[in-house]
Scaffold this active site. Structure first.
Site, PDB file in Angstrom:
ATOM      1  N   LEU A  46       1.324  -1.117   0.011  1.00 60.20           N
ATOM      2  CA  LEU A  46      -0.152   0.279  -0.138  1.00 60.20           C
ATOM      3  C   LEU A  46       0.771   0.966  -0.177  1.00 60.20           C
ATOM      4  O   LEU A  46       1.518   1.017   0.364  1.00 60.20           O
ATOM      5  CB  LEU A  46      -1.078   0.025   1.065  1.00 60.20           C
ATOM      6  CG  LEU A  46      -1.706   0.996   1.406  1.00 60.20           C
ATOM      7  CD1 LEU A  46      -3.250   1.383   0.257  1.00 60.20           C
ATOM      8  CD2 LEU A  46      -2.381   1.747   2.868  1.00 60.20           C
ATOM      9  N   ASP A  52       4.214   0.671   1.620  1.00 62.92           N
ATOM     10  CA  ASP A  52       5.321   1.197   1.734  1.00 62.92           C
ATOM     11  C   ASP A  52       5.545   3.021   2.233  1.00 62.92           C
ATOM     12  O   ASP A  52       4.448   4.117   2.116  1.00 62.92           O
ATOM     13  CB  ASP A  52       5.789   1.599   0.052  1.00 62.92           C
ATOM     14  CG  ASP A  52       6.907   2.497  -0.509  1.00 62.92           C
ATOM     15  OD1 ASP A  52       7.541   1.539  -0.979  1.00 62.92           O
ATOM     16  OD2 ASP A  52       6.465   4.114  -0.476  1.00 62.92           O
ATOM     17  N   TYR A  56       7.042  11.770   4.502  1.00 66.48           N
ATOM     18  CA  TYR A  56       4.965  11.761   4.349  1.00 66.48           C
ATOM     19  C   TYR A  56       4.722  12.168   5.287  1.00 66.48           C
ATOM     20  O   TYR A  56       3.203  12.008   5.621  1.00 66.48           O
ATOM     21  CB  TYR A  56       4.985  10.158   3.839  1.00 66.48           C
ATOM     22  CG  TYR A  56       5.304   9.512   2.537  1.00 66.48           C
ATOM     23  CD1 TYR A  56       6.031  10.610   1.650  1.00 66.48           C
ATOM     24  CD2 TYR A  56       5.171   8.616   2.407  1.00 66.48           C
ATOM     25  CE1 TYR A  56       6.479   9.971   0.676  1.00 66.48           C
ATOM     26  CE2 TYR A  56       5.462   7.639   1.174  1.00 66.48           C
ATOM     27  CZ  TYR A  56       6.610   8.221   0.026  1.00 66.48           C
ATOM     28  OH  TYR A  56       7.166   7.857  -0.646  1.00 66.48           O
ATOM     29  N   TRP A  90      15.175  10.613   3.477  1.00 73.74           N
ATOM     30  CA  TRP A  90      15.043  12.351   2.670  1.00 73.74           C
ATOM     31  C   TRP A  90      16.529  12.557   2.434  1.00 73.74           C
ATOM     32  O   TRP A  90      17.305  12.754   2.892  1.00 73.74           O
ATOM     33  CB  TRP A  90      14.134  13.148   3.485  1.00 73.74           C
ATOM     34  CG  TRP A  90      13.886  14.050   2.725  1.00 73.74           C
ATOM     35  CD1 TRP A  90      13.778  15.476   3.283  1.00 73.74           C
ATOM     36  CD2 TRP A  90      12.907  14.215   1.376  1.00 73.74           C
ATOM     37  NE1 TRP A  90      13.855  16.293   2.835  1.00 73.74           N
ATOM     38  CE2 TRP A  90      13.221  15.749   1.085  1.00 73.74           C
ATOM     39  CE3 TRP A  90      13.026  13.592   0.584  1.00 73.74           C
ATOM     40  CZ2 TRP A  90      12.351  15.792   0.741  1.00 73.74           C
ATOM     41  CZ3 TRP A  90      11.800  13.888  -0.337  1.00 73.74           C
ATOM     42  CH2 TRP A  90      12.029  14.988  -0.447  1.00 73.74           C
ATOM     43  N   SER A 122      16.019   4.225  -4.681  1.00 77.43           N
ATOM     44  CA  SER A 122      14.856   4.945  -4.887  1.00 77.43           C
ATOM     45  C   SER A 122      15.357   6.086  -5.901  1.00 77.43           C
ATOM     46  O   SER A 122      17.017   7.188  -5.940  1.00 77.43           O
ATOM     47  CB  SER A 122      13.616   5.981  -4.178  1.00 77.43           C
ATOM     48  OG  SER A 122      12.759   6.217  -5.182  1.00 77.43           O
ATOM     49  N   GLN A 174      13.783   1.843  -6.390  1.00 77.83           N
ATOM     50  CA  GLN A 174      11.842   2.117  -7.015  1.00 77.83           C
ATOM     51  C   GLN A 174      12.110   3.543  -7.245  1.00 77.83           C
ATOM     52  O   GLN A 174      12.480   4.345  -7.985  1.00 77.83           O
ATOM     53  CB  GLN A 174      10.928   2.434  -4.768  1.00 77.83           C
ATOM     54  CG  GLN A 174       9.858   2.994  -5.249  1.00 77.83           C
ATOM     55  CD  GLN A 174       9.547   3.294  -3.935  1.00 77.83           C
ATOM     56  OE1 GLN A 174       8.604   4.292  -3.881  1.00 77.83           O
ATOM     57  NE2 GLN A 174       9.458   2.525  -2.669  1.00 77.83           N
ATOM     58  N   TYR A 208       6.440   2.932  -8.686  1.00 79.23           N
ATOM     59  CA  TYR A 208       5.271   4.154  -7.508  1.00 79.23           C
ATOM     60  C   TYR A 208       5.067   4.690  -8.859  1.00 79.23           C
ATOM     61  O   TYR A 208       4.659   4.286  -9.909  1.00 79.23           O
ATOM     62  CB  TYR A 208       6.553   4.436  -7.139  1.00 79.23           C
ATOM     63  CG  TYR A 208       7.166   5.674  -7.895  1.00 79.23           C
ATOM     64  CD1 TYR A 208       6.477   7.374  -8.445  1.00 79.23           C
ATOM     65  CD2 TYR A 208       8.165   5.306  -7.316  1.00 79.23           C
ATOM     66  CE1 TYR A 208       7.714   7.652  -9.003  1.00 79.23           C
ATOM     67  CE2 TYR A 208       9.135   7.120  -8.254  1.00 79.23           C
ATOM     68  CZ  TYR A 208       9.009   7.879  -8.503  1.00 79.23           C
ATOM     69  OH  TYR A 208       9.376   8.747  -9.362  1.00 79.23           O
ATOM     70  N   THR A 224      -0.634   8.319 -10.395  1.00 83.69           N
ATOM     71  CA  THR A 224      -0.238   8.933  -9.610  1.00 83.69           C
ATOM     72  C   THR A 224      -2.248   9.494  -9.752  1.00 83.69           C
ATOM     73  O   THR A 224      -2.903   9.727 -10.119  1.00 83.69           O
ATOM     74  CB  THR A 224       0.497  10.444  -9.670  1.00 83.69           C
ATOM     75  OG1 THR A 224      -0.320  11.094 -11.482  1.00 83.69           O
ATOM     76  CG2 THR A 224       1.962  10.075 -10.129  1.00 83.69           C
ATOM     77  N   ARG A 236     -11.395   0.877  -2.828  1.00 77.49           N
ATOM     78  CA  ARG A 236      -9.672   0.773  -4.327  1.00 77.49           C
ATOM     79  C   ARG A 236      -9.128  -0.269  -3.097  1.00 77.49           C
ATOM     80  O   ARG A 236      -8.829  -0.293  -4.288  1.00 77.49           O
ATOM     81  CB  ARG A 236      -9.588   2.855  -3.939  1.00 77.49           C
ATOM     82  CG  ARG A 236     -10.970   2.973  -5.176  1.00 77.49           C
ATOM     83  CD  ARG A 236     -10.452   4.015  -5.436  1.00 77.49           C
ATOM     84  NE  ARG A 236     -10.818   5.747  -4.770  1.00 77.49           N
ATOM     85  CZ  ARG A 236     -11.426   5.966  -4.420  1.00 77.49           C
ATOM     86  NH1 ARG A 236     -12.401   5.600  -5.061  1.00 77.49           N
ATOM     87  NH2 ARG A 236     -11.185   6.841  -3.577  1.00 77.49           N
TER      88      ARG A 236
END
Ligand code: A2P
Length: 300
Positions: free
Chosen positions: A23, A53, A58, A89, A143, A167, A193, A198, A253
């Site tokens: 998810l 994930d 976030y 980050w 990533s 990623q 991703y 998106t 969903r």
């Protein structure tokens, strides 16, 4: 490859394994209600998701941790059943900041370790190896690395652990066939991703590219299987051995996106979907285009 809702892990080059669907948990903090991520993770665990994930940046790792601990406490899952991927980050790249950044995540999540930790740029890789050695992360990866950046790491003298994943954006409009071959040749799995194209937030998404889920070809294949275009887009990636991390905080969903183990695309349909590739990315990260390591000047 017999993937099922109960058993859908694939192998990584360091001996660990990863569930092929996770998810996605990024949701614009300003417009996302507090607790939405917490509810989504709990629902997802009930539906059968075992992979989440996330990232410190976030701003919702506390909610993810709280949901997971509740589901462990009520006996639905154990920590070992679950897979968490966190990310380092950009501002934490100096080696002396790497461990404290991970420790922030561990504290928010209330975990002793996480399963996979990713970085965006090559600088901090050595420090990530140390986190693996310390048992704080099971696997390390990258990533948004392009081929050159990935090979920089792979060719680094004294490399102790190869990244297990890269990623990157990947879906039927951006299938990355050449880069997939390269990653495959190194035993590096792609985590795709934005597998559904998106959220189309024009602040960071190239909305000139049409909406993936409205694609007529995906929708006609979906109709044949009584599925949705989203399920076809996810199944396509599964059959390419690409990990998908669809983000949804909507119960229907979340459930729908997990119902991808009970049908399969024919090789002809796989070809047809592959041909939807436009070699264009939704996520261009243009705010960093002047950075010397901006990864997207090259297609891959
Ligand atoms: P929501 O959270 O309201 O479900 P991606 O994973 O490619 O980044 O796409 C995420 C976006 O797609 C989110 O806006 C999410 O909204 C939406 N989304 C997730 N699953 C589906 C689905 N099955 N059908 C349509 N839209 C979806």
């Amino acid at each position: 490859m017999d993937l099922t809702p109960q058993n859908h892990r694939i192998h990584l080059n360091d001996g660990n394994s990863i569930p092929i669907i996770g998810l996605g948990t990024y949701s614009t903090p300003k417009t996302t209600a507090k607790g939405a991520c917490y509810e989504a993770v709990k629902i997802a665990i009930d539906v059968g998701y075992r992979h989440f994930d996330g990232a410190l940046v976030y701003g919702n790792e506390d909610e993810i941790g709280r949901a997971i601990h509740e589901k462990i406490a009520d006996g639905t899952v154990t920590r070992e059943d679950l897979y968490y991927c966190g990310k380092l980050w950009n501002t934490f790249h100096p080696p002396q900041l790497v461990r404290s950044s991970l420790e922030k995540s561990l504290k928010l999540l209330k975990f002793d370790y996480i399963d996979l930790y990713l970085i965006e740029l090559p600088l901090a890789f050595k420090a990530l190896e140390a986190l693996k050695d310390a048992g704080l992360v099971k696997s390390i990866g990258v990533s948004n690395f392009n081929r050159r950046q990935l090979e920089l790491i792979l060719n680094k003298p004294g490399l102790k652990y190869k990244p297990v994943v890269n990623q990157i954006e990947c879906h039927p409009y951006f299938t990355q066939p050449k880069f997939k071959e390269i990653c495959d040749s190194h035993g590096i799995v792609i985590v795709g991703y934005s597998p559904l194209g998106t959220c189309r937030d024009s602040l960071w998404v190239n909305v000139k590219i049409p909406s993936l889920l409205d694609d007529p070809v995906l929708n006609s294949i979906a109709a044949k299987y009584k599925k949705t275009s989203a399920q076809v887009a996810l199944r396509f990636q599964l059959q390419r051995n690409i990990i998908v991390i669809p983000k949804s905080f909507n119960p229907e969903r979340i459930k729908q996106n997990f119902e991808i183990f009970d049908f399969s695309l024919t090789s002809e349909e796989m070809k047809i979907v592959s041909n939807l590739n436009r070699n264009e990315r939704y996520v261009e990260l243009l705010m960093w285009k002047d950075h010397p390591e901006y990864p997207f000047n090259d297609l891959y």
